[in-house]
Design a protein around this motif. Structure first.
Motif, PDB file in Angstrom:
ATOM      1  N   HIS A  26       0.724  -0.902  -8.799  1.00 37.02           N
ATOM      2  CA  HIS A  26       0.094   0.399  -8.530  1.00 37.02           C
ATOM      3  C   HIS A  26      -0.217   1.179  -9.798  1.00 37.02           C
ATOM      4  O   HIS A  26      -1.151   1.984  -9.813  1.00 37.02           O
ATOM      5  CB  HIS A  26       0.945   1.228  -7.571  1.00 37.02           C
ATOM      6  N   ILE A  84     -11.876  -6.058  -4.951  1.00 36.42           N
ATOM      7  CA  ILE A  84     -11.802  -6.286  -6.392  1.00 36.42           C
ATOM      8  C   ILE A  84     -11.164  -7.635  -6.721  1.00 36.42           C
ATOM      9  O   ILE A  84     -11.012  -7.981  -7.882  1.00 36.42           O
ATOM     10  CB  ILE A  84     -11.057  -5.137  -7.115  1.00 36.42           C
ATOM     11  N   LYS A  99       0.810  -1.215   0.000  1.00 32.35           N
ATOM     12  CA  LYS A  99       0.000   0.000   0.000  1.00 32.35           C
ATOM     13  C   LYS A  99       0.849   1.272   0.000  1.00 32.35           C
ATOM     14  O   LYS A  99       0.404   2.312  -0.468  1.00 32.35           O
ATOM     15  CB  LYS A  99      -0.936  -0.001   1.210  1.00 32.35           C
ATOM     16  N   GLY A 141      -4.374   0.481  -4.984  1.00 30.95           N
ATOM     17  CA  GLY A 141      -4.666  -0.908  -4.640  1.00 30.95           C
ATOM     18  C   GLY A 141      -3.876  -1.370  -3.434  1.00 30.95           C
ATOM     19  O   GLY A 141      -2.747  -0.945  -3.218  1.00 30.95           O
ATOM     20  N   HIS A 142      -4.490  -2.210  -2.636  1.00 28.96           N
ATOM     21  CA  HIS A 142      -3.832  -2.751  -1.449  1.00 28.96           C
ATOM     22  C   HIS A 142      -4.543  -4.017  -0.997  1.00 28.96           C
ATOM     23  O   HIS A 142      -5.523  -4.429  -1.607  1.00 28.96           O
ATOM     24  CB  HIS A 142      -3.772  -1.701  -0.332  1.00 28.96           C
ATOM     25  N   GLN A 196     -13.014  -0.963  -1.883  1.00 29.43           N
ATOM     26  CA  GLN A 196     -13.920  -1.985  -2.403  1.00 29.43           C
ATOM     27  C   GLN A 196     -13.117  -3.228  -2.796  1.00 29.43           C
ATOM     28  O   GLN A 196     -12.037  -3.118  -3.382  1.00 29.43           O
ATOM     29  CB  GLN A 196     -14.675  -1.465  -3.620  1.00 29.43           C
ATOM     30  N   GLN A 212      -1.306  -0.327 -12.481  1.00 32.78           N
ATOM     31  CA  GLN A 212      -2.508  -0.991 -12.974  1.00 32.78           C
ATOM     32  C   GLN A 212      -3.704  -0.781 -12.058  1.00 32.78           C
ATOM     33  O   GLN A 212      -4.842  -0.721 -12.528  1.00 32.78           O
ATOM     34  CB  GLN A 212      -2.250  -2.489 -13.131  1.00 32.78           C
ATOM     35  N   VAL A 213      -3.455  -0.700 -10.740  1.00 32.28           N
ATOM     36  CA  VAL A 213      -4.517  -0.553  -9.742  1.00 32.28           C
ATOM     37  C   VAL A 213      -4.119   0.591  -8.801  1.00 32.28           C
ATOM     38  O   VAL A 213      -3.637   0.353  -7.697  1.00 32.28           O
ATOM     39  CB  VAL A 213      -4.727  -1.862  -8.934  1.00 32.28           C
ATOM     40  N   ASN A 238      -9.485  -1.765  -3.930  1.00 30.29           N
ATOM     41  CA  ASN A 238      -9.106  -0.595  -4.718  1.00 30.29           C
ATOM     42  C   ASN A 238      -8.907   0.590  -3.778  1.00 30.29           C
ATOM     43  O   ASN A 238      -9.023   0.457  -2.549  1.00 30.29           O
ATOM     44  CB  ASN A 238     -10.126  -0.319  -5.825  1.00 30.29           C
ATOM     45  N   ALA A 239      -8.625   1.745  -4.337  1.00 26.71           N
ATOM     46  CA  ALA A 239      -8.354   2.933  -3.526  1.00 26.71           C
ATOM     47  C   ALA A 239      -9.533   3.326  -2.647  1.00 26.71           C
ATOM     48  O   ALA A 239      -9.351   3.932  -1.589  1.00 26.71           O
ATOM     49  CB  ALA A 239      -7.958   4.101  -4.430  1.00 26.71           C
ATOM     50  N   GLN A 240     -10.748   2.966  -3.065  1.00 24.36           N
ATOM     51  CA  GLN A 240     -11.947   3.299  -2.294  1.00 24.36           C
ATOM     52  C   GLN A 240     -12.272   2.235  -1.241  1.00 24.36           C
ATOM     53  O   GLN A 240     -13.257   2.346  -0.522  1.00 24.36           O
ATOM     54  CB  GLN A 240     -13.154   3.484  -3.212  1.00 24.36           C
TER      55      GLN A 240
END
Length: 128
Positions: free
Chosen positions: A70, A104, A28, A76-77, A102, A72-73, A98-100
């Motif tokens: 990162h 994935i 992250k 992302g974490h 959610q 690509q996404v 994803n960054a929000q």
């Protein structure tokens, strides 16, 4: 008279789940210095990483793979859902977020640790 501790009980306790969480935090981290510090606290120098898309050796290759992830996404974490450890090995079930925040994707990773509690190998399993 109290019982004397066994060799295992007197040994320094290593929190392998905390080592794992430190490692996943590196995925992250968005700057190189933070990522390197997190890897330094969780990985052996000669670590290897494998998943269905890549095979890396050492921190440099892994950090390059993380940077590609990162791209690509963005943001992302990973979040560990379940962690199990015994005899120098762990299995972690995780979600990719994803960054929000959610979900994935999801997967499982197997880690192998050295005597100092640092990850020597990490092998990830997920659908591509």
């Amino acid at each position: 008279m109290p019982a004397l501790p066994t060799n295992q009980e007197s040994a320094v306790h290593i929190d392998h789940q905390q080592i794992w969480e430190t490692y996943t935090s590196a995925w992250k981290a968005d700057n190189v210095d933070d990522k390197r510090a997190l890897l330094g606290a969780s990985l052996a120098d000669a670590c290897t990483y494998q998943d269905p898309l890549a095979s890396t050796s050492g921190w440099g290759e892994l950090m390059a793979y993380m940077a590609n992830f990162h791209q690509q996404v963005p943001g992302g974490h990973f979040a560990t859902r379940r962690f199990r450890y015994h005899n120098g090995q762990s299995v972690a079930q995780w979600d990719m977020l994803n960054a929000q925040g959610q979900v994935i994707g999801d997967g499982v990773s197997v880690g192998r640790y050295n005597e100092a509690g640092r990850l020597v190998t990490v092998t990830g399993f997920f659908d591509t």
